[in-house]
Design an enzyme around this catalytic site. Sequence first.
Site, PDB file in Angstrom:
ATOM      1  N   GLU A 180       0.824  -1.207   0.000  1.00  0.00           N
ATOM      2  CA  GLU A 180       0.000   0.000   0.000  1.00  0.00           C
ATOM      3  C   GLU A 180       0.861   1.262   0.000  1.00  0.00           C
ATOM      4  O   GLU A 180       0.524   2.248  -0.657  1.00  0.00           O
ATOM      5  CB  GLU A 180      -0.944   0.006   1.207  1.00  0.00           C
ATOM      6  CG  GLU A 180      -2.048  -1.038   1.149  1.00  0.00           C
ATOM      7  CD  GLU A 180      -3.006  -0.833  -0.017  1.00  0.00           C
ATOM      8  OE1 GLU A 180      -3.007   0.265  -0.625  1.00  0.00           O
ATOM      9  OE2 GLU A 180      -3.759  -1.775  -0.326  1.00  0.00           O
TER      10      GLU A 180
ATOM     11  N   THR B  88       1.791   5.466  -7.534  1.00  0.00           N
ATOM     12  CA  THR B  88       2.512   4.583  -8.451  1.00  0.00           C
ATOM     13  C   THR B  88       1.577   3.489  -8.964  1.00  0.00           C
ATOM     14  O   THR B  88       0.789   2.934  -8.205  1.00  0.00           O
ATOM     15  CB  THR B  88       3.722   3.925  -7.745  1.00  0.00           C
ATOM     16  OG1 THR B  88       4.457   4.928  -7.035  1.00  0.00           O
ATOM     17  CG2 THR B  88       4.648   3.253  -8.738  1.00  0.00           C
TER      18      THR B  88
ATOM     19  N   TYR C 133      -6.298   5.869   5.204  1.00  0.00           N
ATOM     20  CA  TYR C 133      -6.478   4.902   4.123  1.00  0.00           C
ATOM     21  C   TYR C 133      -5.637   3.648   4.340  1.00  0.00           C
ATOM     22  O   TYR C 133      -6.146   2.517   4.290  1.00  0.00           O
ATOM     23  CB  TYR C 133      -6.132   5.505   2.757  1.00  0.00           C
ATOM     24  CG  TYR C 133      -5.933   4.418   1.730  1.00  0.00           C
ATOM     25  CD1 TYR C 133      -7.030   3.726   1.226  1.00  0.00           C
ATOM     26  CD2 TYR C 133      -4.654   4.021   1.338  1.00  0.00           C
ATOM     27  CE1 TYR C 133      -6.865   2.673   0.341  1.00  0.00           C
ATOM     28  CE2 TYR C 133      -4.488   2.977   0.452  1.00  0.00           C
ATOM     29  CZ  TYR C 133      -5.590   2.311  -0.044  1.00  0.00           C
ATOM     30  OH  TYR C 133      -5.425   1.260  -0.900  1.00  0.00           O
TER      31      TYR C 133
ATOM     32  N   ASP D  49      -9.316   5.734  -0.815  1.00  0.00           N
ATOM     33  CA  ASP D  49      -8.273   6.344  -1.638  1.00  0.00           C
ATOM     34  C   ASP D  49      -8.908   7.037  -2.829  1.00  0.00           C
ATOM     35  O   ASP D  49     -10.136   7.178  -2.902  1.00  0.00           O
ATOM     36  CB  ASP D  49      -7.240   5.301  -2.059  1.00  0.00           C
ATOM     37  CG  ASP D  49      -7.795   4.288  -3.052  1.00  0.00           C
ATOM     38  OD1 ASP D  49      -9.030   4.273  -3.293  1.00  0.00           O
ATOM     39  OD2 ASP D  49      -7.000   3.494  -3.591  1.00  0.00           O
TER      40      ASP D  49
END
Length: 368
Positions: free
Chosen positions: A52, A58, A135, A153
């Site tokens: 995560e 990314t 998150y 997210d």
Amino acid sequence: MFLMGENRMGEEKRAEEILLQIKAPLLSWYRENGRELPFRIGRNPYRIWISEIMLQQTRIEAVKPYFERFMAELPDIISLAQVSEERLMKLWEGLGYYSRARNLKKAADILAEQYGGRMPADYEALKKLPGIGPYTAGAIASIAFSIPVPAVDGNVLRVLTRLLRDDRDIMKMSTRRSVELLLRDTMSKEYPGEYNEAVMEIGETVCLPLGTPLCGACPLAGFCLAHEAGKEEDFPVRAARKERRREERTVFLLKYRDKLVLDKRREEGLLAGLYELPGIEGHLTEEESRAYLQKRFEVAAGEDLCLNRLKESKHIFSHVEWHMIGYSAILPEAAKEPPILAGKEELEEAYPLPNAFRAYMKEWNEGI
């Protein structure tokens, strides 16, 4: 507000009804269509945590090889706590946002000292660790420990704002907190990890951020208010970002005794503590560059210092753009020896270089 209406209580009630109705089709779709990813194997909290953090800013496909290499060398919290910072930065090289890796080590130190090298099965405790926000804590808690907390997210915000025609600015923390509270009340309590992963998966593979979402393949299309109105591409609503600051730099690809000359950045600010190619602010002419190198490395005026102009390169950070020009040169034997010299093995194993210099390192690797 939700549904773009005037009656807030009515909006929230309708939103709750929709979210309660989607649970069964959402989980059913995920069990049939969820991708097999290395991060999901075994529901291991350490693997989930590392993945995560890597996945922030990314793409999944870009992360996979980094994740596998990282896990091979640092398979658990104790090994992460014990690794040197330079080796950690080398393992992270190319992923960018290097403060993420530093926070991983800080958190690992705490976990090794206070939790016996284990991740706590506690959402609030997870949020207190360096680099772990709501998150990431929600993802670890729900996926690894089946704690019914949301993991909100960008993918989840996009799916939810389209589903509910929520026209609030998703860049505001108040919007995120409101969505988190709504999901807490309506998400699957029996399968919270699968639920969170299912919403993220739809955001990544179906409810796409760019271009037209694939509504024909979406299990939520029949519930989606933006789809019903043909307004999918109007959501999410996001305030315009500030323009990035532009910085001009001159970068030097220098060889000394067949090794590459490197500098180390300050321990604070952008790319803190990482290695870099020598450089200076501004775009220097060839004459200015030669004068700079002669002064810095104490090259006598009569010594041959031939500079070759390299191609221009640009690198974008979150708030800054580097616009770079470059020169290559071979420093003469009589020059002042640079403090950091890297041969092939050192470049591969010891010195983490940011992606900002990728274009110039390609020139080096091709034999300049």
